[in-house]
Design a protein around this motif. Structure first.
Motif, PDB file in Angstrom:
ATOM      1  N   UNK A  23       2.837  10.439  -0.815  1.00 25.14           N
ATOM      2  CA  UNK A  23       2.028  10.965  -1.913  1.00 25.14           C
ATOM      3  C   UNK A  23       1.707   9.870  -2.929  1.00 25.14           C
ATOM      4  N   UNK A  24       2.702   9.062  -3.286  1.00 25.73           N
ATOM      5  CA  UNK A  24       2.478   7.949  -4.211  1.00 25.73           C
ATOM      6  C   UNK A  24       1.484   6.962  -3.618  1.00 25.73           C
ATOM      7  N   UNK A  25       1.636   6.650  -2.341  1.00 23.66           N
ATOM      8  CA  UNK A  25       0.768   5.670  -1.692  1.00 23.66           C
ATOM      9  C   UNK A  25      -0.685   6.141  -1.683  1.00 23.66           C
ATOM     10  N   UNK A  32      -6.428   2.168  -6.837  1.00 23.45           N
ATOM     11  CA  UNK A  32      -6.507   0.709  -6.838  1.00 23.45           C
ATOM     12  C   UNK A  32      -7.095   0.117  -5.563  1.00 23.45           C
ATOM     13  N   UNK A  33      -7.726   0.945  -4.729  1.00 20.50           N
ATOM     14  CA  UNK A  33      -8.324   0.462  -3.488  1.00 20.50           C
ATOM     15  C   UNK A  33      -7.309  -0.326  -2.670  1.00 20.50           C
ATOM     16  N   UNK A  34      -6.161   0.294  -2.443  1.00 21.14           N
ATOM     17  CA  UNK A  34      -5.051  -0.354  -1.761  1.00 21.14           C
ATOM     18  C   UNK A  34      -4.941   0.173  -0.328  1.00 21.14           C
ATOM     19  N   UNK A  35      -4.633  -0.706   0.597  1.00 22.02           N
ATOM     20  CA  UNK A  35      -4.370  -0.315   1.984  1.00 22.02           C
ATOM     21  C   UNK A  35      -2.879  -0.137   2.151  1.00 22.02           C
ATOM     22  N   UNK A  36      -2.489   0.824   2.987  1.00 21.31           N
ATOM     23  CA  UNK A  36      -1.065   1.016   3.257  1.00 21.31           C
ATOM     24  C   UNK A  36      -0.859   1.582   4.656  1.00 21.31           C
ATOM     25  N   UNK A  37       0.338   1.423   5.161  1.00 17.10           N
ATOM     26  CA  UNK A  37       0.687   1.951   6.466  1.00 17.10           C
ATOM     27  C   UNK A  37       2.191   1.890   6.676  1.00 17.10           C
ATOM     28  N   UNK A  38       2.690   2.765   7.507  1.00 19.09           N
ATOM     29  CA  UNK A  38       4.127   2.848   7.788  1.00 19.09           C
ATOM     30  C   UNK A  38       4.516   1.945   8.952  1.00 19.09           C
ATOM     31  N   UNK A  39       5.658   1.330   8.834  1.00 18.43           N
ATOM     32  CA  UNK A  39       6.306   0.578   9.911  1.00 18.43           C
ATOM     33  C   UNK A  39       7.739   1.089   9.941  1.00 18.43           C
ATOM     34  N   UNK A  40       7.984   2.120  10.728  1.00 17.36           N
ATOM     35  CA  UNK A  40       9.298   2.769  10.719  1.00 17.36           C
ATOM     36  C   UNK A  40       9.500   3.472   9.394  1.00 17.36           C
ATOM     37  N   UNK A  41      10.576   3.142   8.694  1.00 22.36           N
ATOM     38  CA  UNK A  41      10.877   3.738   7.392  1.00 22.36           C
ATOM     39  C   UNK A  41      10.449   2.848   6.231  1.00 22.36           C
ATOM     40  N   UNK A  42       9.521   1.954   6.487  1.00 29.55           N
ATOM     41  CA  UNK A  42       9.011   1.073   5.441  1.00 29.55           C
ATOM     42  C   UNK A  42       7.508   1.254   5.314  1.00 29.55           C
ATOM     43  N   UNK A  51       0.992  -7.888  -2.309  1.00 25.47           N
ATOM     44  CA  UNK A  51       1.526  -7.453  -1.014  1.00 25.47           C
ATOM     45  C   UNK A  51       2.905  -6.901  -1.291  1.00 25.47           C
ATOM     46  N   UNK A  52       3.207  -5.731  -0.738  1.00 21.64           N
ATOM     47  CA  UNK A  52       4.520  -5.177  -1.010  1.00 21.64           C
ATOM     48  C   UNK A  52       5.001  -4.188   0.030  1.00 21.64           C
TER      49      UNK A  52
END
Length: 91
Positions: A23-25, A32-42, A51-52
């Motif tokens: 939800x935060x992502x 902020x026009x940010x890209x995100x994606x899951x890698x396991x539990x990260x 980058x974070x």
């Protein structure tokens, strides 16, 4: 380059914690026009100048980010906002 490293305790189940981070992502991506994606539990996130990661651990979240030159000057306010949102979602 400045970096952020925040650890925040939580008592949510893994599914609840993942849903809250997702939800935060989504809000960050829209705002902020940010890209995100899951890698396991990260959850990995990025945009120009940052980058974070948000790692979901059993009893805490760990937020790490590297800020580019321009955002380095805003490190304090950025950390405060991250802590505020984490307190809102996970306390």
């Amino acid at each position: 380059m400045a970096s952020i490293d925040i650890q925040h305790p939580h008592s949510k189940t893994p599914a609840q914690a993942r849903k809250a981070v997702e939800s935060m992502a989504k809000k960050l991506a829209e705002r902020f026009d940010m890209d995100y994606g899951w890698d396991g539990d990260t959850l990995n996130f990025s945009r120009s100048g940052v980058d974070g990661k948000i790692a979901l651990l059993a009893d805490k979240l760990r937020v790490t980010a590297n800020l580019g030159f321009l955002l380095s000057a805003m490190k304090g306010p950025i950390e405060q906002e991250i802590r505020r949102v984490l307190s809102e979602k996970f306390d």
